[in-house]
Every structure is written in C-alpha cells, then in structure tokens.
Design an enzyme around this catalytic site. Structure first.
Site, short mmCIF file in Angstrom:
data_model
loop_
_atom_site.label_atom_id
_atom_site.label_comp_id
_atom_site.label_asym_id
_atom_site.label_seq_id
_atom_site.Cartn_x
_atom_site.Cartn_y
_atom_site.Cartn_z
N ASN A 169 0.81 -1.23 0.00
CA ASN A 169 0.00 0.00 0.00
C ASN A 169 0.84 1.27 0.00
OD1 ASN A 169 -2.43 -1.51 0.11
ND2 ASN A 169 -2.23 -1.71 2.35
N ARG A 170 2.08 1.15 -0.46
CA ARG A 170 3.00 2.29 -0.56
C ARG A 170 3.36 2.88 0.82
NH1 ARG A 170 3.70 0.21 -4.76
NH2 ARG A 170 3.74 1.18 -6.82
#
Length: 217
Positions: free
Chosen positions: A193-194
């Site tokens: 999810n970065r």
C-alpha cells in the site's frame, strides 16, 4: 486480445520484508554491509551499481551510474577519469548523493556525503587489478569530451595497445578514485500500500554519533 498497457498502470505491491528500529544496526555502514551481503547472495544483477548525483558550479544537477569498488574507512569508493564531467562537477561542489536500488529485495539506500580523492597509491593498486582492456581503455577515452565518431575511440585503443604491447600499462595521471564520506544514509524497504519503511541515519556534527529517525513514506 490483451488490454494495452499504459505507463500509469505499471505498479508493484511490495511485500517481501519489513524494516523496524529494533532490527537495524546502530552503525549505518554496518547496516549497509549487511544489506549488501544479502543482495550479493540473492544474485542481484550489478549489485554494486550506484547512481552518483553531482551539481555543477551553476547549480545544475546531473546523475549517472558508477560502480562501488570498496568501502574504505566508512567511505564509499569508486574510480573514474579526473577530467570527466563528473570530476569537474565534484571540483565545483564536493557534496554528492549516491543511490543503490536492489529491486529483487525491494530495497533502496540513499546516501548524502562529501567527496574527495583517494590516496594515489590506492588508485595505482586498483588500476593494475583491472582487466588489461580496461586499463588500455582508460588511456584511449577522453571521457565526456565530444568525439567525431566511434572510429576515433577504436583508433586510440589501437595506438595505446601498440604503445604498451608486452609492457605493464601505467596508470594515467588523469585517472583515479574518489571516496564519498556520508553524513546521512537512508534505508528504504518497500511495503504494501506504498506505506514503505524509511529509516534515516544522520551524523551529529558535534559528537560524530549517528542518530536514527523514521520518515513517512
């Protein structure tokens, strides 16, 4: 028919590992060496390739890939032509950045530091450890200069090959090493999810100790 792939659709979700404060070494050089060994054992291609970013006298940045050849007294060493563009920019501004990216491990290391030439004896020793063709190439190429064509290089190589035939090739006076002495080192581990892990080491200018902090991704 496969849907046409657009640049904005290219993405990877990073899930291989995590990086926490209780995992890291207190010394960033030792931490780098641990990661480097892991990348080496993982057979990362060109594991010692690093981006070197410099700034010229006018403040214009430039970057290129060079190869790490040693870690000497906690400094990162590479070799090049002292007449090259990078060397001229280093002379104008001795603050540089390095970046290592090991995609197979979903890791990146960013380094900021000051740069200086290594001892001439070190350059001499490393030069004579290089393959013969690389030694001759250091004489044949006026690195970063404009040249008329490829034949110019081939002719130069032919001439220096004849000149030093059956001889020890001397190190060119314009060729040698630099060492980057870090004052910050950031270790980046890709996460899902970065929400990546980023641990920054900063060197205290008074005590010389390394201070760690976590950065938002």
């Amino acid at each position: 028919m496969d849907k046409e792939l657009h640049i904005e659709d290219i993405r990877t979700d990073y899930r291989l590992a995590a990086l926490s404060e209780d995992q890291i070494d207190k010394d960033p050089i030792r931490q780098f060496e641990q990661w480097f060994e892991q990348a080496l054992h993982s057979k990362v291609i060109e594991v010692n390739a690093m981006t070197l970013a410099t700034v010229d006298a006018d403040g214009s940045p430039s970057a290129r890939i060079v190869l790490l050849k040693d870690i000497e007294n906690d400094a990162f060493v590479f070799y090049t032509n002292y007449n090259s563009q990078k060397a001229k920019e280093i002379a104008a501004n001795p603050k540089v950045s390095l970046v290592f990216f090991w995609p197979d491990l979903q890791r990146q290391v960013r380094i900021k530091g000051t740069i200086e030439k290594v001892a001439s004896t070190n350059s001499e020793t490393y030069f004579h450890s290089r393959p013969a063709g690389s030694q001759l190439g250091a004489w044949a190429s006026p690195q970063s200069d404009v040249i008329p064509n490829r034949d110019f290089l081939e002719q130069n190589l032919k001439e220096v090959s004849e000149k030093y035939k059956d001889q020890i090739v001397p190190k060119p006076p314009h060729w040698g090493g630099y060492k980057v002495i870090p004052f910050t080192m950031e270790f980046w581990q890709g996460r899902t999810n970065r929400l990546h892990d980023r641990i920054l080491y900063s060197k205290d200018v008074i005590s010389g100790n390394w201070i760690t902090s976590r950065l938002a991704p």
